[in-house]
Design a protein around this motif. Structure first.
Motif, mmCIF file in Angstrom:
data_model
loop_
_atom_site.group_PDB
_atom_site.id
_atom_site.type_symbol
_atom_site.label_atom_id
_atom_site.label_comp_id
_atom_site.label_asym_id
_atom_site.label_seq_id
_atom_site.Cartn_x
_atom_site.Cartn_y
_atom_site.Cartn_z
ATOM 1 N N PHE A 7 39.960 47.218 47.471
ATOM 2 C CA PHE A 7 40.077 45.756 47.519
ATOM 3 C C PHE A 7 38.880 45.037 46.918
ATOM 4 O O PHE A 7 38.669 43.849 47.194
ATOM 5 N N THR A 10 39.791 41.804 45.080
ATOM 6 C CA THR A 10 40.188 40.711 45.979
ATOM 7 C C THR A 10 38.941 40.105 46.616
ATOM 8 O O THR A 10 38.823 38.880 46.741
ATOM 9 N N ASN A 13 37.209 37.839 44.262
ATOM 10 C CA ASN A 13 37.864 36.523 44.177
ATOM 11 C C ASN A 13 37.441 35.615 45.327
ATOM 12 O O ASN A 13 37.370 34.403 45.185
ATOM 13 N N SER A 43 44.472 35.994 44.253
ATOM 14 C CA SER A 43 44.594 37.326 44.859
ATOM 15 C C SER A 43 46.026 37.647 45.270
ATOM 16 O O SER A 43 46.267 38.522 46.090
ATOM 17 N N ARG A 261 46.275 44.877 45.161
ATOM 18 C CA ARG A 261 46.458 43.435 45.283
ATOM 19 C C ARG A 261 46.939 43.166 46.705
ATOM 20 O O ARG A 261 48.128 43.078 46.952
ATOM 21 N N GLY A 263 46.951 40.648 48.621
ATOM 22 C CA GLY A 263 47.556 39.389 49.011
ATOM 23 C C GLY A 263 49.062 39.414 49.125
ATOM 24 O O GLY A 263 49.639 38.902 50.084
ATOM 25 N N ILE A 300 39.453 43.183 53.147
ATOM 26 C CA ILE A 300 39.574 42.007 52.262
ATOM 27 C C ILE A 300 38.522 40.951 52.605
ATOM 28 O O ILE A 300 37.906 40.352 51.723
#
Ligand code: GDP
Length: 302
Positions: A7, A10, A13, A43, A261, A263, A300
């Motif tokens: 992650f 992510t 981001n 994300s 990913r 999200g 995350i």
């Protein structure tokens, strides 16, 4: 550890939000929440979930319930955790009492279906479960051989198609019959990888399900949809279509060790109310873990 490294993108981001939260004061609220919404969208959380998360934080901030950056961060984590655990739906396999339990594994090509099935066989065998594999991917030429390698690797018995014309439903039906006669605990059924837009193959899944239920009423106990964790929001469409056609009971999220990913997983679980049961974090036999929502959220939002 593997989940955490998967992650990294992510987290990158979201780094800007972390930074802003460190120095947060009430006047910054709009700016922080705008940045958060942007980071969630990038994300792959999808617009619906991103807005839902941001709105719930905004409400709590304006109501004076969240008074510091770290309280906001905790609330954010709690919110995502709640979405992921989806009102307590069961993340453990539900195998029932009747033997053998039947697990069908479905998904698009290349998502990691056969590999996950092999890893699941290994997991179950380690727990002392007597496992029979069924090579129900009769569409891709090499699939059955790939599963035979997994059978050997995990010391599992396997039922393969007899003759080139044998169809998936008959292979699965044979395997479940054998499982019943020979006292297996679990029959793990592979199925052909298919695009969710390939309607004739999707229909075949329905026939597979019926063939299994004919031998053991109520089976399959689980229909696990393998989702490639590196796919973006297309994952949601895949999950919808497989669920509509065959009724999915749980997800296996693969390749979370790559550039996952995270999200969209939250979107999928929230929309469909189906739990993630396992995550794949590599190609080895031990690289399938039971889903741990808290570890997922911590990877995350550390
Ligand atoms: P299928 O077509 O859905 O049966 O997919 P396969 O099981 O053949 O897997 C496709 C590729 O993804 C193979 O190279 C697997 O080794 C790889 N793979 C599957 N699961 C994982 C995972 O959790 N992590 C990583 N890194 N690779 C995976």
């Amino acid at each position: 550890e593997k989940l955490f490294s998967g992650f990294s993108k992510t987290r990158e981001n979201l780094a800007v939000v972390d930074e802003l939260l460190l120095y947060w004061n009430l006047a910054d609220t709009d700016r922080v929440l705008d940045e958060l919404e942007e980071a969630l969208l990038v994300s792959d959380f999808g617009p619906k979930i991103s807005i839902k998360i941001v709105d719930s934080l905004r409400d709590d901030i304006l109501a004076g319930k969240l008074k510091s950056g770290s309280e906001i961060k905790d609330a954010l984590k709690r919110c995502v955790l709640e979405l992921l655990t989806n009102k307590g739906s069961k993340t453990e396999l539900q195998l029932g009492f009747r033997k053998p339990a039947v697990i069908m594994v479905v998904g698009v090509n290349g998502g990691g279906k056969t590999t996950s099935l092999g890893k699941l066989a290994h997991r179950l065998k380690k727990e002392g479960v007597k496992v029979l594999l069924a090579a129900g991917d009769t569409f891709r030429a090499a699939a059955s051989e790939q599963l035979e390698i997994w059978a050997e690797r995990t010391g599992s018995e396997i039922v393969v198609a007899e003759g080139e014309k044998a169809k998936a439903p008959s292979v699965l039906s044979q395997a479940v019959k054998r499982g019943k006669e020979q006292g297996y605990d679990v029959v793990l059924c592979d199925t052909s990888g298919r695009l969710h837009t390939n309607y004739s193959l999707m229909e075949e899944l329905v026939s597979c399900k019926k063939a299994v239920a004919k031998v053991i009423p109520g089976a399959p106990n689980e229909i696990l949809l393998v989702l490639d964790g590196t796919t973006g929001l297309n994952m949601l469409q895949q999950a919808r279509e497989f669920n509509d056609v065959v009724g999915v009971t749980g997800f296996i999220l693969t390749k979370l060790d790559g550039s996952a990913r995270g999200g969209c997983v939250v979107s999928v679980v929230d929309e469909l109310g189906i739990p993630v049961k396992f995550v794949g974090v590599g190609e080895g036999v031990d690289d399938l873990q039971p889903f741990d929502a808290e570890a997922f959220v911590n990877a995350i939002f550390p």
